[in-house]
Every structure is written in C-alpha cells, then in structure tokens.
Motif scaffolding. Structure first.
Motif, PDB file in Angstrom:
ATOM      1  N   ARG A   1      48.509  32.481  39.275  1.00  9.08           N
ATOM      2  CA  ARG A   1      47.191  33.099  38.574  1.00  9.08           C
ATOM      3  C   ARG A   1      45.967  32.310  39.576  1.00  9.08           C
ATOM      4  O   ARG A   1      45.525  33.432  40.124  1.00  9.08           O
ATOM      5  CB  ARG A   1      46.704  31.380  37.814  1.00  9.08           C
ATOM      6  N   LEU A   2      46.528  31.896  40.645  1.00  5.22           N
ATOM      7  CA  LEU A   2      45.590  31.710  41.601  1.00  5.22           C
ATOM      8  C   LEU A   2      45.730  33.018  43.200  1.00  5.22           C
ATOM      9  O   LEU A   2      45.344  33.660  43.233  1.00  5.22           O
ATOM     10  CB  LEU A   2      45.933  30.073  42.867  1.00  5.22           C
ATOM     11  N   ASP A   3      47.286  33.020  42.276  1.00  2.50           N
ATOM     12  CA  ASP A   3      47.150  34.668  43.281  1.00  2.50           C
ATOM     13  C   ASP A   3      46.598  36.152  42.857  1.00  2.50           C
ATOM     14  O   ASP A   3      45.880  36.654  43.478  1.00  2.50           O
ATOM     15  CB  ASP A   3      48.798  35.205  43.397  1.00  2.50           C
ATOM     16  N   LEU A   4      46.350  35.913  41.457  1.00  2.00           N
ATOM     17  CA  LEU A   4      45.876  37.091  40.683  1.00  2.00           C
ATOM     18  C   LEU A   4      43.607  37.020  41.204  1.00  2.00           C
ATOM     19  O   LEU A   4      43.679  37.594  40.828  1.00  2.00           O
ATOM     20  CB  LEU A   4      46.045  36.161  39.193  1.00  2.00           C
ATOM     21  N   LEU A   5      43.880  35.739  40.866  1.00  2.00           N
ATOM     22  CA  LEU A   5      42.468  35.099  41.406  1.00  2.00           C
ATOM     23  C   LEU A   5      42.049  36.166  42.553  1.00  2.00           C
ATOM     24  O   LEU A   5      40.860  36.054  42.776  1.00  2.00           O
ATOM     25  CB  LEU A   5      41.986  33.672  41.007  1.00  2.00           C
ATOM     26  N   ARG A   6      43.145  35.025  43.806  1.00  2.00           N
ATOM     27  CA  ARG A   6      42.610  35.789  44.990  1.00  2.00           C
ATOM     28  C   ARG A   6      42.057  37.628  45.114  1.00  2.00           C
ATOM     29  O   ARG A   6      41.338  37.911  45.178  1.00  2.00           O
ATOM     30  CB  ARG A   6      43.364  35.342  45.747  1.00  2.00           C
ATOM     31  N   ARG A   7      42.735  38.267  44.322  1.00  3.54           N
ATOM     32  CA  ARG A   7      43.336  39.438  43.580  1.00  3.54           C
ATOM     33  C   ARG A   7      41.817  39.834  43.161  1.00  3.54           C
ATOM     34  O   ARG A   7      41.340  40.897  43.492  1.00  3.54           O
ATOM     35  CB  ARG A   7      44.073  40.093  43.367  1.00  3.54           C
ATOM     36  N   ALA A   8      41.994  38.954  42.417  1.00  3.38           N
ATOM     37  CA  ALA A   8      40.206  39.832  41.768  1.00  3.38           C
ATOM     38  C   ALA A   8      39.106  39.709  42.442  1.00  3.38           C
ATOM     39  O   ALA A   8      38.276  40.249  42.034  1.00  3.38           O
ATOM     40  CB  ALA A   8      40.430  38.510  40.090  1.00  3.38           C
ATOM     41  N   ARG A   9      39.094  37.993  43.145  1.00  5.22           N
ATOM     42  CA  ARG A   9      38.139  38.464  43.683  1.00  5.22           C
ATOM     43  C   ARG A   9      37.958  39.098  44.876  1.00  5.22           C
ATOM     44  O   ARG A   9      36.548  39.462  45.113  1.00  5.22           O
ATOM     45  CB  ARG A   9      38.018  37.144  44.859  1.00  5.22           C
ATOM     46  N   GLU A  10      38.647  39.682  45.774  1.00  8.35           N
ATOM     47  CA  GLU A  10      38.489  41.005  46.323  1.00  8.35           C
ATOM     48  C   GLU A  10      38.776  42.351  46.002  1.00  8.35           C
ATOM     49  O   GLU A  10      37.447  42.890  46.384  1.00  8.35           O
ATOM     50  CB  GLU A  10      39.959  41.252  46.912  1.00  8.35           C
ATOM     51  N   ARG A  11      39.064  42.195  44.704  1.00  7.78           N
ATOM     52  CA  ARG A  11      38.483  43.519  44.117  1.00  7.78           C
ATOM     53  C   ARG A  11      37.208  43.177  43.076  1.00  7.78           C
ATOM     54  O   ARG A  11      36.454  44.520  42.788  1.00  7.78           O
ATOM     55  CB  ARG A  11      38.831  44.498  43.063  1.00  7.78           C
ATOM     56  N   ALA A  12      36.367  42.519  43.293  1.00  8.69           N
ATOM     57  CA  ALA A  12      35.049  42.751  42.463  1.00  8.69           C
ATOM     58  C   ALA A  12      34.204  43.319  43.027  1.00  8.69           C
ATOM     59  O   ALA A  12      33.593  42.631  44.238  1.00  8.69           O
ATOM     60  CB  ALA A  12      34.655  40.779  41.860  1.00  8.69           C
ATOM     61  N   PRO A  13      33.407  43.632  42.366  1.00 12.20           N
ATOM     62  CA  PRO A  13      32.064  44.946  43.209  1.00 12.20           C
ATOM     63  C   PRO A  13      30.816  43.238  42.959  1.00 12.20           C
ATOM     64  O   PRO A  13      31.176  42.131  43.205  1.00 12.20           O
ATOM     65  CB  PRO A  13      31.481  45.179  41.868  1.00 12.20           C
ATOM     66  N   ALA A  14      30.035  44.287  44.252  1.00 12.05           N
ATOM     67  CA  ALA A  14      28.705  43.428  44.595  1.00 12.05           C
ATOM     68  C   ALA A  14      27.819  42.680  43.439  1.00 12.05           C
ATOM     69  O   ALA A  14      27.756  43.676  42.850  1.00 12.05           O
ATOM     70  CB  ALA A  14      28.479  43.308  46.287  1.00 12.05           C
ATOM     71  N   GLY A  15      27.472  41.435  43.690  1.00 12.07           N
ATOM     72  CA  GLY A  15      27.089  40.999  42.895  1.00 12.07           C
ATOM     73  C   GLY A  15      27.386  40.865  41.401  1.00 12.07           C
ATOM     74  O   GLY A  15      26.771  40.749  39.967  1.00 12.07           O
ATOM     75  N   PHE A  16      29.011  40.491  40.840  1.00  9.29           N
ATOM     76  CA  PHE A  16      29.539  40.591  40.058  1.00  9.29           C
ATOM     77  C   PHE A  16      29.334  38.748  39.479  1.00  9.29           C
ATOM     78  O   PHE A  16      29.572  38.299  40.430  1.00  9.29           O
ATOM     79  CB  PHE A  16      30.969  40.590  40.158  1.00  9.29           C
ATOM     80  N   SER A  17      29.277  38.588  37.949  1.00 12.82           N
ATOM     81  CA  SER A  17      28.871  38.046  37.397  1.00 12.82           C
ATOM     82  C   SER A  17      29.479  36.623  37.365  1.00 12.82           C
ATOM     83  O   SER A  17      28.939  35.482  37.874  1.00 12.82           O
ATOM     84  CB  SER A  17      27.963  38.141  36.205  1.00 12.82           C
TER      85      SER A  17
END
Length: 714
Positions: A530-546
C-alpha cells in the motif's frame, strides 16, 4: 453523510442556504437593533457578551452526540480569549434569512465549515473590545493585549474586563472580518485541550431536553399506523374502536407522497398522551392495498443485479487500456462484492412537535437540516419560510436519517387538522421499517498483477440503487495505470438516503478488500504494498490534487508502527489493514481478529487519524470509537431485507447493533497536524469493514466479499 438524493442540487442549495452568501461575512454582521446601555454586546451573529461578562456562542449546527456544541464554542472562545467557564451555548433556530449560511449538519462539515467563520467572529469581537479599552486608557491599541476575558495594557498595568467595555465596543464600527488578525496557534490555550462537553452535566443528570422530551402548553400526541407495503395505499378504515378509547381525539388519514421524498400512507391517532395514541393506532381496523410492489424482494433484486452486471454500464472513468492490460497480466483476480440496505436506528426514534396557528407554524425538531424543514413545512402549509419557526432540539443520534424532513411533514399534516401543538413519535418498528436506507450495491471486479507484484489493471462495475452517481475513491485510479469504472443505477422500491458515510461506507470496503486480494496474488506485504502504491499515486497526481497522499501514507506508517505490524497471519488469529481519505481527513486502521467455531471476534482496532488541527482530543477520540462501533455493527450483524414488498426487520432483535461486551479495544492515535480541521464523524468508519475482512482472510484464507460477514457462505 451525503445530502439526500431525492431533490435536485439546486433545490437543495436553495433550501439549505448553501447558495445564499458567505459565512465569513455573516461573522462580522452587526444586528439592526440599536444598542442600549446594559444590552449585551452583539458583534455578529455567533456571539454575545453580556454586561455581567458571560459569553454566549450561538451554534448553528445540530448537536447529535458528536460534541459539536462544545467544539464550535471552543473555537470562538479561543479567538475571543475568554475563560471557558464564562461560556454558554445557545442553539440557533432555522434562519430563513440565511444569516448563518447553511445550517445542515452532515458530511462531517460542522467544524470544517465553521472553523474560519467562528475564529473571525471571535477576532472581530476581540478587536472591538481592544479598541474600546485603548480609547478608555488613552493609549495605542497596538500596546494592548487580551487575557482571559480582559484587555491589558502592560506598559501602564491597566486592565479592563470585557464586561466593562460592552457599551463602548458596541458603539464602534465593525472591522472587516476577513482582515482582522487571528491568534497565532502557538498561543492557543483552549483549542487542542480536552475540556469536558459543555452539555455533559445536563445529559448525565437527565435534564437535557431532547426532541422527544419537548413539552409545550396544550400539547397533544399522535401515533401513526403506517402502510407496511412500499407503494401501498389505504383501502379501508374503521376508526370506531380507536375513538372509543378515553383520551383519543382526532383520527387523520395521511396519503402516501412521492416528493420531496417517498413517504408511506398512514392513519394518525391524536390523543392526550403518547401511550393512548399508540393504543388508538393499534385499535384501528385498517386494510391496506399493497400496490404494485407485492412481488418485490431483496432476493429478486440480487438476481437483477447479476443480470445487469453482464451488461456494460456507463463509463465513469477510463484510464489507459484495461482489457489489453488484463490480458497481459501475470495473474488476474476476479471478485463480486455485495452490500445490503441498512437502516440508521438512532437511539432516539423519529419525533417532532408542530403547532399550526393563524398563518404561522412552529416546529420543535431534532433535525439535522432545519432550513430544509422550514422550506418543506412552509410549502406544505402554503406559508412563507419566514413564517415557519424551527426550534432545533438536542438529538439522540441521527447518522444522516434526520437530513430528510418526512417526520416534520407528517406532523405538519396532522397538526393542520387539530387545534394546538401535536407531537408525533415513531416507534422503533416505524423507524426500522420506514427509514431512508443506505443503498444496496453490487460490485464486479477484475484486477491484473504486474511483474513487480503490484496491481497494473483494474476493472470495476458498480451497480447501485442510489440514483446519484458517485465517482469512487481516486486512489486506485492514480495508483493503477490501467483503470476503468462503470456505473449502473438499478431503480428499486426502498427510499434511499444519507447514512453515516453513505457511499463511502461501501466503495472503500470494495477498494481496500479487493486491493488486499491483488496484493496477496502478488505475494506482497499488505502494508508495504500500500505504501508503494501511495508513492505511485503521489507521483501521478496532478498539480493541486485535493488528496494529500503523503498524509495518507503517514497515517498508514503511524498505525503500522503503533500496532507493531509484522505480517498479517498467526494461526487462528489474523491482522488486516485498510485506509481511507475523505471529509478532509486521512485514516488508517489495523484490526486484530480471532476466528473460532465459525465466529469472528474483533479483539483490537488500531486507528490513526490525521484530521488536521484537533479542537478537542477527547471528543475526537470519542468520534473515532463511535464510528468504528457503528461500522462494525454493519459489518458483522446488520442487513435490511424485503419480502412481499415490505421490510422484514423491525427492531434490535433482528437488526442488532454491537453490544458492549462485543466491542474491541480501540487504540486511537491522533496524528499531529497544522492543517485546518477536517471532518471526524465519518472518516474512521470506511476502513473498519475491509480491515476486519482482510484480517479474517489472514486467519482463515477465506475472502469475505458480502456484508454482513458470513464465514459459512465464504
């Protein structure tokens, strides 16, 4: 608790006041009445300071057990800089002029929405008091400070209690509430401390007045015999036996209605007391026309879900190219998740007092949505909203049920036919069988595993009886490269409504439990993956993502450390993990379970929450415990079923809630944060069901995909 779905957004905004102006501006608005010597100082709609030094905080949201009266009052008192002992709370009536903005209590919004307005309300008052004191001292206001309900000028040693400054402050022009300086959080003395609930003594000694305790002069009481069939009608009525009971007065027939919310047909018996009214309702000889839904059942709905699951739904999100990604996956997992209808069952059943007289109406109700009640009742009686006064009572639980106005509308229909105020009180059976239920849903999922063991493809078809389409949690969309969601609305006979976290009590269960299936297929650790997936999500999130995935990862790391995570399995014992972001808060949980003789026992739940700045840690912890208890009851015990067009359950014997001896130990961790306050009434609920399901699988190898959990069927 999401707003009720049966009215349009525009209509909801109009009725609740959300469209009517800024709360921050209201914080600094002065009353129109001239101030006279000896009057309280009223610097805005939320505050009054008496000439004796007492401070009244006007609370515009409903207290239904969450401690909002205390938390909201603490915010204003902190910024005003007064002793907590001098503070009292007054509950606001519904304001047709929208002076308070929205008064709806739901969606874990009270603290979130009023944090800034109440701070500014206190700051406006403080600035006026400082200015008044400085003029009295003949000094520059910059040389003055406030301290425990007084203005102090350190250079001269002079000190003026607020009570001596009331008249002078009231005569000054108000500063712009958006420009007044706010206290540095480093100087907070009250916010962040566990002061006792302001209404605790009255609740403990029984003097607190809940909605059902309302008594006004001339009050009479009504009980309603309701059509048990959804879509049914009154066929015939013989009220002679009811009217023969001493104390019974009027008998009022109530037609079924469809808008603004479905409501069953019924017959109300008005009497001198509640018990006589209930006896009268039982004595009625009523025949009901079942209507068109006599063959409706939840078994048939389940069949319908499965039929529609084989068709394409409306595409909600389509990232990447799911089908080729699934075809190329090293391993594909398929699963179907099913969730039932749920009732609310607050400890205080639905109730309301209504008095209709001479072009006016007064309502006493433990409502979550007073402006909505005001508008609905006014519309029914042909009045202007300003001619309907709604007094908001202390509420014995709500969980979204009291966002609707069906009981108030029903009481208004009865009160229109009799003289004097009338109280309608529902029985527990009324409450369970005529609720606005959490929707039922059916979920079809396929997931593919990549070479690194992490999910690379995710296909999700949501079928839900909710009319409004809710886009699911964006976490899998950002963490999984190829991701598609389809949605199918499945109309059905039961009325739906907000339930503690509503769809967030459904979709996150599916996400976190299915995610665990994919992680297990990849032979990875549930926390580390889950931590790995959260790191991936953080990298893919657009600028200003809520969503702040770093905060989400932090609560996951925090709970794993606090629980001493060392893997999920240990014989008959199991550990499961889940997380959720929503309502301005981030939550992660680890559940410890024991499975013996086919029964699941949840022994301990570790819960870490980052809800921004915490106003009152004790109240925050209570919210965590309450949400987990509510969510566990649903996960382990509860479902609403229909047969023959009517709800089969009727009370706590067949719709049970968690008993005290069944409660797990809860270890709550409030993660320090400088972010603005987030919600807390709902965020701890979504992770509990998947955390327990994942723990059971760790102990037994069985995947629980249907709520409530049934090991025998897994």
């Amino acid at each position: 608790m999401d707003p009720v779905e049966s009215i349009s957004r525009r209509e909801f905004l109009r009725w609740t006041g959300l469209a009517g102006g800024g709360l921050i501006l209201a914080a600094g608005c002065r009353g129109t009445a001239p101030h006279r010597p000896g009057d309280p100082f009223v610097p805005g709609v939320f505050l009054e300071i008496s000439p004796e030094g007492g401070v009244t905080v006007v609370v515009s949201r409903t207290e239904m057990g969450q401690g909002s009266r205390t938390g909201l009052a603490m915010i204003a008192a902190e910024e005003l800089d007064v002793d907590w002992a001098s503070v009292v709370v007054r509950q606001a009536d519904a304001a047709a002029d929208e002076r308070y903005g929205s008064q709806m209590t739901g969606g874990s919004l009270s603290i979130r929405e009023l944090w800034e307005p109440l701070r500014r309300a206190g700051a406006v008052a403080r600035e006026l008091l400082v200015e008044a004191a400085a003029r009295s001292f003949g000094v520059d206001p910059a040389g003055c400070r406030t301290e425990r309900g007084a203005v102090v000028h350190d250079a001269s040693g002079r000190r003026a209690p607020y009570r001596e400054l009331v008249d002078a402050a009231a005569a000054l022009p108000s500063p712009d509430p958006e420009r007044v300086p706010l206290k540095d959080p480093a100087d907070y003395r009250l916010v962040g401390t566990s002061v006792p609930r302001i209404d605790a003594p009255a609740i403990v000694d029984g003097s607190a007045t809940y909605g059902s305790d309302t008594r006004v002069p001339g009050q009479r009481y009504a009980a309603v015999a309701r059509c048990p069939y959804y879509g049914g009608r009154l066929r015939s009525l013989d009220a002679a036996a009811a009217k023969a009971i001493p104390g019974v007065g009027a008998v009022v027939t109530l037609d079924a209605i469809e808008k603004p919310f479905p409501h069953a047909a019924g017959v109300a018996v008005v009497a001198d007391d509640t018990w006589t009214a209930m006896r009268g309702a039982r004595a009625l000889r009523v025949a009901w026309d079942p209507g068109p839904n006599l063959d409706a059942s939840t078994d048939a709905l389940r069949v319908r879900f499965r039929e529609l699951a084989g068709r394409r739904g409306d595409v909600v999100r389509d990232d990447g190219d799911v089908e080729p990604a699934l075809a190329a996956a090293a391993h594909v997992v398929e699963a179907v998740y099913e969730l039932p209808f749920l009732a609310h069952t607050p400890m205080e059943p639905m109730n309301c007092v209504v008095h209709v007289e001479r072009g006016r109406c007064t309502v006493w109700s433990p409502t979550q949505n007073p402006q909505y009640v005001q508008a609905v009742v006014a519309d029914e009686l042909g009045l202007r909203p300003r001619d309907v006064t709604v007094h908001v009572a202390l509420t014995g639980g709500a969980f979204g049920r009291r966002l609707a106005a069906d009981v108030e509308l029903e009481a208004a229909k009865v009160a229109r036919e009799v003289e004097g105020p009338v109280q309608v009180v529902w029985t527990r059976e009324d409450d369970v069988r005529h609720d606005r239920y959490r929707p039922s849903s059916h979920h079809v999922l396929r997931g593919g595993i990549g070479p690194d063991g992490l999910p690379k493809a995710w296909s999700w078809h949501i079928l839900n009886t909710f009319e409004r389409r809710f886009v699911p949690d964006d976490f899998p969309a950002l963490a999984v490269p190829d991701y598609r969601v389809e949605y199918t609305h499945v109309p059905w006979i039961l009325p739906r409504g907000a339930w503690r976290a509503t769809v967030n009590s459904q979709n996150p269960f599916v996400v976190q439990a299915f995610l665990d299936e994919l992680i297990a297929a990849g032979d990875l650790d549930p926390v580390e993956a889950r931590l790995d997936l959260l790191r991936r999500a953080r990298e893919r999130a657009p600028a200003g993502f809520s969503v702040d995935h770093a905060r989400l990862a932090h609560v996951l790391e925090t709970v794993a450390k606090r629980a001493g995570w060392a893997g999920p399995r240990d014989g008959e014992r199991g550990r499961g993990v889940a997380f959720h972001s929503g309502y301005g808060a981030y939550t992660a949980q680890i559940a410890d379970v024991v499975v013996r003789d086919g029964a699941v026992r949840v022994e301990r739940v570790f819960c870490a929450v980052d809800c921004g700045r915490v106003i009152n840690p004790d109240l925050a912890t209570a919210q965590i415990e309450g949400a987990i208890a509510y969510g566990l009851s649903a996960a382990l015990k509860q479902r609403i079923t229909v047969s023959g067009g009517r709800v089969e359950q009727g009370n706590f014997d067949d719709f049970p809630t968690l008993a005290i001896h069944e409660m797990p130990e809860i270890v709550a961790v409030l993660v320090p944060s400088e972010a603005p306050p987030g919600g807390l009434g709902e965020p701890p609920l979504p992770p509990i069901a998947p955390a327990v399901a994942n723990a059971v699988c760790a102990a037994t190898g069985k995947r629980l995909r249907t709520l409530p959990f049934d090991l025998a069927a897994a």
